[in-house]
Design a protein around this motif. Structure first.
Motif, short mmCIF file in Angstrom:
data_model
loop_
_atom_site.label_atom_id
_atom_site.label_comp_id
_atom_site.label_asym_id
_atom_site.label_seq_id
_atom_site.Cartn_x
_atom_site.Cartn_y
_atom_site.Cartn_z
N PRO A 37 0.85 -1.29 0.18
CA PRO A 37 -0.06 -0.06 0.04
C PRO A 37 0.95 1.36 -0.08
CG PRO A 37 -0.16 -1.01 2.32
CD PRO A 37 0.74 -1.87 1.28
N SER A 38 0.06 2.41 -0.37
CA SER A 38 0.93 3.45 -0.20
C SER A 38 1.64 3.88 1.00
CB SER A 38 0.07 4.79 -0.43
OG SER A 38 -0.74 4.58 -1.75
N GLY A 39 2.87 4.33 1.11
CA GLY A 39 3.79 4.60 2.34
C GLY A 39 4.19 3.48 2.69
N CYS A 40 4.44 2.27 2.16
CA CYS A 40 4.93 1.05 2.80
C CYS A 40 6.45 1.09 2.53
CB CYS A 40 4.26 -0.23 2.17
SG CYS A 40 4.71 -0.38 0.33
N GLY A 41 6.90 1.98 1.70
CA GLY A 41 8.61 2.02 1.48
C GLY A 41 9.07 1.59 0.23
N LYS A 42 8.14 0.99 -0.70
CA LYS A 42 8.70 0.34 -1.79
C LYS A 42 9.40 1.40 -2.75
CE LYS A 42 3.88 0.78 -3.82
NZ LYS A 42 3.30 1.44 -2.60
N SER A 43 8.72 2.67 -2.81
CA SER A 43 9.51 3.37 -3.84
C SER A 43 10.78 3.95 -3.41
CB SER A 43 8.58 4.60 -4.27
OG SER A 43 7.64 4.37 -5.09
N THR A 44 10.85 3.96 -1.89
CA THR A 44 12.14 4.63 -1.26
C THR A 44 13.23 3.60 -1.34
OG1 THR A 44 10.87 5.72 0.43
CG2 THR A 44 12.99 5.29 0.94
N ILE A 45 12.78 2.22 -1.37
CA ILE A 45 13.93 1.04 -1.62
C ILE A 45 14.18 1.13 -2.96
CG2 ILE A 45 14.00 -1.54 -1.76
CD1 ILE A 45 11.96 -1.43 0.61
N LEU A 46 13.52 1.53 -3.91
CA LEU A 46 13.81 1.35 -5.44
C LEU A 46 14.75 2.42 -5.68
CD1 LEU A 46 13.01 -0.17 -7.90
CD2 LEU A 46 11.77 2.03 -8.51
N ARG A 47 14.52 3.53 -5.03
CA ARG A 47 15.63 4.74 -5.11
C ARG A 47 16.73 4.74 -4.39
NH1 ARG A 47 12.94 9.46 -7.06
NH2 ARG A 47 14.38 10.82 -5.78
N MET A 48 16.71 3.87 -3.54
CA MET A 48 18.21 3.64 -2.80
C MET A 48 18.69 2.73 -3.86
SD MET A 48 17.55 3.35 1.12
CE MET A 48 16.25 2.28 1.48
N ILE A 49 18.08 1.62 -4.26
CA ILE A 49 18.88 0.95 -5.16
C ILE A 49 19.30 1.83 -6.39
CG2 ILE A 49 18.70 -0.83 -7.06
CD1 ILE A 49 16.57 -2.21 -4.91
N ALA A 50 18.74 2.63 -6.96
CA ALA A 50 18.91 3.71 -8.00
C ALA A 50 20.14 4.50 -7.47
CB ALA A 50 17.87 4.49 -8.49
N GLY A 51 20.30 4.86 -6.26
CA GLY A 51 21.30 5.92 -5.90
C GLY A 51 20.47 7.22 -5.83
N LEU A 52 19.43 7.26 -5.83
CA LEU A 52 18.64 8.59 -5.65
C LEU A 52 18.29 9.10 -4.45
CD1 LEU A 52 16.36 7.99 -8.79
CD2 LEU A 52 18.44 9.16 -8.93
N GLU A 53 18.29 8.05 -3.45
CA GLU A 53 18.52 8.41 -2.12
C GLU A 53 19.46 7.49 -1.34
OE1 GLU A 53 16.18 9.64 -0.31
OE2 GLU A 53 14.25 10.08 -1.61
N THR A 54 19.87 8.23 -0.03
CA THR A 54 21.16 7.82 0.59
C THR A 54 20.39 6.74 1.28
OG1 THR A 54 20.61 9.45 2.47
CG2 THR A 54 22.19 9.98 0.49
N VAL A 55 21.24 5.72 1.76
CA VAL A 55 21.44 4.49 2.37
C VAL A 55 21.47 5.06 4.12
CG1 VAL A 55 22.05 2.37 2.91
CG2 VAL A 55 21.55 3.01 0.75
N THR A 56 20.47 4.97 4.89
CA THR A 56 20.94 4.91 6.06
C THR A 56 21.48 3.68 7.04
OG1 THR A 56 18.80 6.26 6.47
CG2 THR A 56 19.99 5.74 8.39
N GLY A 57 21.44 2.69 6.51
CA GLY A 57 22.11 1.56 7.11
C GLY A 57 22.02 0.34 6.17
N GLY A 58 22.96 -0.61 6.23
CA GLY A 58 23.01 -1.74 5.65
C GLY A 58 23.53 -1.64 4.05
N ASP A 59 23.42 -2.43 3.25
CA ASP A 59 24.45 -2.43 1.86
C ASP A 59 23.31 -2.90 0.85
OD1 ASP A 59 26.93 -1.93 2.84
OD2 ASP A 59 27.03 -4.03 3.70
N ILE A 60 23.63 -2.27 -0.27
CA ILE A 60 23.05 -2.73 -1.51
C ILE A 60 24.13 -2.92 -2.58
CG2 ILE A 60 21.78 -1.78 -3.77
CD1 ILE A 60 20.64 0.48 -2.10
#
Length: 368
Positions: A37-60
């Motif tokens: 559903p909206s707000g679940c974080g799916k687009s944020t995850i995709l944007r972290m994979i793309a490099g459009l969002e920084t990663v707070t913790g963990g690795d891609i």
């Protein structure tokens, strides 16, 4: 092609944490859909994979290389956005070749890549048009074509069909499926539409509130949901849920919905549900398993329990009809043959196919 590994991925905006330490892998050539559903974080995850969002913790990790600090252009990805993101002053031909031009690809190679891509997407006659001269579906084909022309290691799709009307969504969904079958390129696709997830994915990652609820094939999530959330999110119309108890009736186990009849649990499910006899449960059954049709006589004999329902609302869909009724105080939806669709206010006999029943623990929602 690329293999992607997401390890203990976290994302915070200030004090707000939106992704909570998730883990999943995407195999080489696999089409994985992030759905929720909206707000679940799916687009944020995709944007972290793309490099459009920084990663707070963990690795891609892409092809055994941690890319957390790599710029998007250094990750060998191509992304298709919801809003097409075409350059309005450029022709379709120029839009298709722009990514290659930015990488100093020789002109003859760009021309060949554009020609080949236009042929695959059947947009050869559009090459000299500007984006404002295109329909929504044509614009999305150009956006997808721009990604294809680059031949990247990894394709990322961020709700690419959400701006299209229903007919175009179906057409473009088929086009994307066909393209993946042709290229077998590693792809990550974000959507809130469970139909897109079911029809496109090799595997689905179901998300809620920044956490993974289940990872599996479309059949896994449909037939064996890990919890009530997944069961309710996958499938249309959604699964029926009724508060109930498990009881014994002689040598049989029965599920008793609040205000409803005693339904015999088939022997194939009895051992699994035996330890929960005497406890409250949530009983789940999909509309297509509350029906007047079946295809297997043995299934009818063992698990198709007769059930008489009153017809509150009938919604004809052409090939079949949705019937809205009630068991106790709970509304249920049933899917019946259009030929036998009854009138509102009448009573009809259906069969509850309990070989496809689900039980969930009331507090946690986990499948039993």
């Amino acid at each position: 092609m690329a293999q992607v590994v997401v390890k203990q991925l976290f994302k915070k905006y200030g004090e707000l944490q939106v992704v909570h330490g998730i883990d999943f892998e995407i195999n080489d050539g696999e089409f994985v859909v992030l759905v929720g559903p909206s707000g679940c974080g799916k687009s944020t995850i995709l944007r972290m994979i793309a490099g459009l969002e920084t990663v707070t913790g963990g690795d891609i990790v892409i092809n055994d290389r941690v890319v957390n600090d790599d710029a998007p252009r250094d990750r060998d990805i191509a992304m298709v956005f919801q809003d097409y993101a075409l350059y309005p002053h450029m022709s379709v031909r120029q839009n298709l070749g722009f990514g290659l031009k930015m990488r100093d690809t020789p002109r003859d190679q760009i021309a060949e890549a554009v020609r080949r891509t236009a042929e695959i997407l059947q947009i050869e006659e559009l090459l000299e048009r500007k984006p404002k001269q295109l329909s929504g579906g044509q614009r999305q084909r150009v956006a997808i074509g721009r990604a294809i022309a680059r031949e990247p290691e990894l394709f990322l799709f961020d709700e690419p069909l959400s701006n299209l009307d229903a007919k175009l969504r179906v057409e473009m969904r088929t086009q994307i499926k066909r393209l993946h079958m042709t290229f077998r390129a590693t792809s990550v696709y974000v959507t809130h539409d469970q139909t897109e997830a079911m029809t496109l994915a090799d595997r689905i990652v179901a998300l809620r509130d920044g956490r993974i609820e289940q990872v599996g094939t479309p059949d896994d999530l449909y037939a064996t949901p890990a919890n009530r959330f997944v069961a309710g999110f996958i499938g249309s119309p959604t699964m029926n849920f009724l508060d109930a108890r498990l009881e014994t009736d002689g040598n049989d186990i029965v599920v008793v919905p609040d205000g409803g009849p005693r339904l015999r649990v088939p022997p194939s499910r009895a051992e699994r549900y035996g330890p929960h006899v005497g406890k409250p449960v949530v009983f789940g059954l999909r509309p297509e398993d509350l029906t007047n049709t079946w295809t297997d006589e043995s299934r009818e004999a063992e698990a198709a329990v007769p059930l008489d329902i009153g017809v509150d609302i009938a919604e004809p869909l052409g090939s079949d009809t949705l019937i809205f009724s009630r068991i106790g105080n709970t509304e249920i939806v049933c899917r019946v043959s259009a030929i036998a669709a009854p009138s509102v206010g009448s009573t009809m006999r259906l069969h509850a196919h309990l070989d496809h029943m689900h039980l969930f623990e009331p507090q946690t929602g986990n499948a039993l």
